[in-house]
Motif scaffolding. Structure first.
Motif, mmCIF file in Angstrom:
data_model
loop_
_atom_site.group_PDB
_atom_site.id
_atom_site.type_symbol
_atom_site.label_atom_id
_atom_site.label_comp_id
_atom_site.label_asym_id
_atom_site.label_seq_id
_atom_site.Cartn_x
_atom_site.Cartn_y
_atom_site.Cartn_z
ATOM 1 N N ALA A 50 0.991 -1.018 0.556
ATOM 2 C CA ALA A 50 0.318 0.143 0.185
ATOM 3 C C ALA A 50 0.849 1.580 -0.061
ATOM 4 O O ALA A 50 1.700 0.928 0.721
ATOM 5 C CB ALA A 50 -0.848 0.340 1.603
ATOM 6 N N VAL A 51 0.536 2.411 -0.310
ATOM 7 C CA VAL A 51 1.239 3.559 -1.349
ATOM 8 C C VAL A 51 0.324 4.758 -0.601
ATOM 9 O O VAL A 51 -0.539 4.663 -0.981
ATOM 10 C CB VAL A 51 1.523 3.531 -2.314
ATOM 11 N N VAL A 52 0.888 5.588 0.720
ATOM 12 C CA VAL A 52 0.876 7.227 0.441
ATOM 13 C C VAL A 52 1.200 8.290 0.183
ATOM 14 O O VAL A 52 2.844 8.066 0.244
ATOM 15 C CB VAL A 52 0.633 7.124 2.412
ATOM 16 N N TRP A 53 0.836 8.815 -0.759
ATOM 17 C CA TRP A 53 2.148 9.425 -1.512
ATOM 18 C C TRP A 53 1.741 11.241 -0.975
ATOM 19 O O TRP A 53 0.280 11.415 -1.427
ATOM 20 C CB TRP A 53 1.102 9.337 -3.085
ATOM 21 N N ILE A 54 2.209 11.325 -0.776
ATOM 22 C CA ILE A 54 1.916 13.265 0.350
ATOM 23 C C ILE A 54 2.603 14.119 -0.823
ATOM 24 O O ILE A 54 4.546 13.840 -1.310
ATOM 25 C CB ILE A 54 2.565 13.516 1.107
ATOM 26 N N ASP A 55 1.903 15.017 -1.287
ATOM 27 C CA ASP A 55 2.730 15.923 -2.224
ATOM 28 C C ASP A 55 1.760 16.773 -2.598
ATOM 29 O O ASP A 55 0.437 17.189 -2.539
ATOM 30 C CB ASP A 55 2.606 14.936 -3.717
ATOM 31 N N LEU B 95 0.065 -1.882 -9.086
ATOM 32 C CA LEU B 95 -0.426 -0.805 -8.038
ATOM 33 C C LEU B 95 -2.134 -0.412 -8.125
ATOM 34 O O LEU B 95 -2.020 0.084 -8.878
ATOM 35 C CB LEU B 95 0.233 0.717 -7.487
ATOM 36 N N PRO B 96 -2.673 -1.173 -7.224
ATOM 37 C CA PRO B 96 -3.777 -1.008 -7.683
ATOM 38 C C PRO B 96 -4.043 0.765 -7.392
ATOM 39 O O PRO B 96 -4.034 0.487 -5.874
ATOM 40 C CB PRO B 96 -4.806 -2.159 -6.399
ATOM 41 N N GLU B 97 -5.799 0.713 -7.326
ATOM 42 C CA GLU B 97 -6.027 2.047 -7.325
ATOM 43 C C GLU B 97 -6.361 2.105 -5.442
ATOM 44 O O GLU B 97 -6.423 3.192 -4.687
ATOM 45 C CB GLU B 97 -7.496 2.574 -8.410
ATOM 46 N N SER B 98 -6.908 1.009 -5.041
ATOM 47 C CA SER B 98 -8.148 0.903 -4.308
ATOM 48 C C SER B 98 -6.536 0.537 -2.864
ATOM 49 O O SER B 98 -6.603 0.746 -1.508
ATOM 50 C CB SER B 98 -8.642 -0.330 -3.617
ATOM 51 N N ARG B 99 -5.039 0.970 -2.982
ATOM 52 C CA ARG B 99 -3.921 0.658 -2.287
ATOM 53 C C ARG B 99 -3.020 1.947 -2.834
ATOM 54 O O ARG B 99 -2.489 1.936 -2.333
ATOM 55 C CB ARG B 99 -3.159 -0.422 -2.698
ATOM 56 N N LEU B 100 -3.624 2.779 -3.373
ATOM 57 C CA LEU B 100 -2.941 4.265 -3.059
ATOM 58 C C LEU B 100 -3.913 5.929 -2.259
ATOM 59 O O LEU B 100 -4.750 5.414 -2.723
ATOM 60 C CB LEU B 100 -2.972 4.790 -4.168
ATOM 61 N N ALA B 101 -2.884 6.029 -1.730
ATOM 62 C CA ALA B 101 -3.451 7.117 -1.224
ATOM 63 C C ALA B 101 -2.699 8.532 -1.040
ATOM 64 O O ALA B 101 -1.467 8.036 -0.788
ATOM 65 C CB ALA B 101 -4.484 6.956 0.376
ATOM 66 N N ASP C 237 -10.893 4.536 -7.782
ATOM 67 C CA ASP C 237 -10.485 4.157 -6.268
ATOM 68 C C ASP C 237 -9.957 4.842 -5.551
ATOM 69 O O ASP C 237 -9.304 3.735 -4.566
ATOM 70 C CB ASP C 237 -10.847 2.713 -6.160
ATOM 71 N N VAL C 238 -9.281 5.458 -6.561
ATOM 72 C CA VAL C 238 -7.660 6.005 -5.345
ATOM 73 C C VAL C 238 -8.156 6.969 -4.279
ATOM 74 O O VAL C 238 -9.385 7.300 -4.487
ATOM 75 C CB VAL C 238 -7.042 6.952 -5.996
ATOM 76 N N ARG C 239 -7.901 6.630 -3.107
ATOM 77 C CA ARG C 239 -7.928 7.866 -2.209
ATOM 78 C C ARG C 239 -7.709 8.946 -2.197
ATOM 79 O O ARG C 239 -6.692 9.262 -2.131
ATOM 80 C CB ARG C 239 -8.085 6.727 -0.429
ATOM 81 N N ALA C 240 -8.003 10.042 -2.416
ATOM 82 C CA ALA C 240 -7.502 11.987 -2.186
ATOM 83 C C ALA C 240 -7.740 12.700 -1.319
ATOM 84 O O ALA C 240 -8.959 13.361 -0.988
ATOM 85 C CB ALA C 240 -7.465 12.184 -3.842
ATOM 86 N N VAL D 254 -6.718 12.518 8.513
ATOM 87 C CA VAL D 254 -7.039 12.440 7.405
ATOM 88 C C VAL D 254 -5.972 11.082 7.585
ATOM 89 O O VAL D 254 -6.140 10.118 6.478
ATOM 90 C CB VAL D 254 -6.493 13.608 6.463
ATOM 91 N N VAL D 255 -5.093 10.722 7.890
ATOM 92 C CA VAL D 255 -3.997 10.096 8.028
ATOM 93 C C VAL D 255 -4.991 8.443 8.318
ATOM 94 O O VAL D 255 -4.703 7.555 7.595
ATOM 95 C CB VAL D 255 -2.573 9.580 8.991
ATOM 96 N N GLU D 256 -5.319 8.911 9.391
ATOM 97 C CA GLU D 256 -6.206 7.486 9.769
ATOM 98 C C GLU D 256 -7.278 7.633 8.744
ATOM 99 O O GLU D 256 -7.929 6.126 8.497
ATOM 100 C CB GLU D 256 -7.733 7.821 10.992
ATOM 101 N N LYS D 257 -7.906 8.349 7.562
ATOM 102 C CA LYS D 257 -8.716 7.733 7.098
ATOM 103 C C LYS D 257 -8.234 7.310 5.512
ATOM 104 O O LYS D 257 -8.670 5.917 5.127
ATOM 105 C CB LYS D 257 -9.197 9.233 6.475
ATOM 106 N N ALA D 258 -6.484 7.163 5.322
ATOM 107 C CA ALA D 258 -5.735 7.137 4.362
ATOM 108 C C ALA D 258 -5.383 6.016 4.995
ATOM 109 O O ALA D 258 -5.764 4.745 4.161
ATOM 110 C CB ALA D 258 -5.076 8.017 4.002
ATOM 111 N N LEU D 259 -4.997 5.668 6.123
ATOM 112 C CA LEU D 259 -4.760 4.841 6.049
ATOM 113 C C LEU D 259 -5.856 2.974 6.275
ATOM 114 O O LEU D 259 -5.206 2.000 5.849
ATOM 115 C CB LEU D 259 -3.621 3.951 7.453
ATOM 116 N N GLN D 260 -7.022 3.227 6.998
ATOM 117 C CA GLN D 260 -8.283 2.718 6.712
ATOM 118 C C GLN D 260 -8.560 2.728 5.495
ATOM 119 O O GLN D 260 -8.944 0.877 5.200
ATOM 120 C CB GLN D 260 -8.992 3.688 7.208
ATOM 121 N N GLY D 261 -8.744 3.601 4.418
ATOM 122 C CA GLY D 261 -8.665 2.861 2.815
ATOM 123 C C GLY D 261 -7.890 2.110 2.345
ATOM 124 O O GLY D 261 -8.610 0.882 1.437
#
Length: 387
Positions: free
Chosen positions: A187-192, A235-241, A260-263, A277-284
């Motif tokens: 799973a990937v968290v993309w901070i940008d 990388l599936p859409e559901s595993r990127l935030a 299905d990306v979490r943006a 936001v971090v909680e929602k991103a990780l949960q997603g």
């Protein structure tokens, strides 16, 4: 179950002795601005390894990837974008540091090289390339990023924490695709500030550093020359935030909303707070709390008040504590297996402050503010806490 197996793999891969593999990726060919290629050495020179060792990590650093040396051996790449000498630029940066860093590096280097004619060729070539209808320098970029992909893959296979230091954000397609091979459930968290989710069909500039997320998600309608090694859609859409978005192109935004990306934009940070936001991103992206995680951190996610040394600064970004909180929370999951830190441009940074502040890491040497922040964020991702 597969998710449990993946989580166990993540833990075992980073078992004692925990080791950071510092992968210097001074790659700037995905965009048209010099300076990001200096970041890996700038971060090394200010004591990052010593600070990480103090946290209990071992350190492996095989030096920067030699892109120019590799390109020089490839006849098919001759005649493409002229590559400035990374080593010459690096020597000048070190001279600036030793000289006391009283002016910013960009001002200092312009004063020294004002009479030089050799530096004019690259901007001219870039302007010519930007007029092309295809991704600028696609084959050169793809061939270069394969080196990053291989280095990250080797580190991950050996059980190292892959710390990939750019360079521009092009490198994320290489680092993340490599980690997806080792960790199929990544799973990937993309901070940008930017989504980097344009495609060759939507990009206004045709610069690849605005496309790596879309490439990983499989949104391209064509295979780019030089990128035959990349498994588009790995990388599936559901595993990127995404966290911190605030400068998104219209078509890019429409594609993200339909996916299905979490943006999470800066408005979401305003509404829910960074913890929410971090909680929602990780949960997603990791609903069962079992997947290995990679963080891809573009320093322009941070407000330019705290991180002025970047080429695509945008107002209204994450605060100093908000960006640290994200890295701290990811470290606390115990499942962070890799990190990108990109778009740090020492050429655009002001000089370092006159003196350290209370609470600054004692192992870190004086540095320009964005370089210092980048080092601090790496340490937070490696587990450094306030108490």
């Amino acid at each position: 179950p597969e998710t449990i197996r993946a989580a166990q793999m993540a833990q075992s891969q980073l078992s004692e002795p925990r080791t950071v593999a510092f992968i210097g990726a001074p790659f700037q060919e995905g965009q048209n601005l010099q300076g990001t290629e200096l970041a890996p050495q700038a971060m090394r020179d200010t004591g990052l390894s010593a600070a990480a060792k103090r946290l209990g990590w071992a350190w492996q650093d095989d030096g920067d990837i030699d892109f120019a040396g590799y390109f020089a051996t490839q006849p098919s790449l001759q005649g493409q974008l002229p590559l400035d000498s990374h080593h010459d630029h690096l020597d000048s940066y070190r001279e600036w540091v030793l000289g006391g860093m009283r002016d910013n590096f960009s001002t200092w280097i312009q004063q020294r090289w004002s009479s030089s004619s050799g530096s004019a060729s690259a901007p001219a070539a870039r302007e010519k390339e930007e007029k092309a209808k295809e991704v600028v320098n696609a084959e050169l970029i793809g061939r270069g990023l394969k080196l990053v992909h291989d280095a990250v893959g080797a580190a991950a296979t050996a059980g190292r924490f892959a710390l990939t230091v750019g360079g521009d954000h092009s490198i994320a397609s290489a680092s993340i695709s490599a980690l997806c091979r080792t960790y199929p459930d990544l799973a990937v968290v993309w901070i940008d500030a930017h989504a980097d989710a344009n495609t060759p069909a939507t990009s206004p500039s045709m610069h690849y550093h605005g496309m790596p997320a879309a490439h990983l998600l499989g949104w391209f309608d064509r295979t780019l020359p030089g990128f035959e090694w990349l498994q588009a859609g790995c990388l599936p859409e559901s595993r990127l935030a995404f966290i911190g978005l605030r400068d998104v192109d219209p078509e890019e935004g429409r594609m993200l909303k339909a996916s299905d990306v979490r943006a999470y934009t800066m408005r979401d940070v305003d509404r829910y707070g960074i913890a929410g936001v971090v909680e929602k991103a990780l949960q997603g992206i990791d609903p069962n709390g079992l997947r290995p995680i990679h963080v891809s951190l573009d320093i322009d996610s941070v407000d330019p008040h705290f991180a002025p040394g970047t080429g695509t600064a945008a107002r209204g970004g994450l605060s100093y504590r908000e960006i640290h909180y994200i890295c701290e929370e990811l470290a606390l999951t115990g499942r962070l297996v890799g990190m990108d830190i990109v778009e740090v441009n020492p050429c655009l940074d002001p000089p370092p402050p006159e003196s350290k502040m209370h609470g600054d890491d004692p192992e870190l040497q004086p540095a320009s503010p964005t370089v210092q922040l980048a080092n601090e964020l790496v340490l937070s991702a490696l587990g450094k806490t306030i108490m």
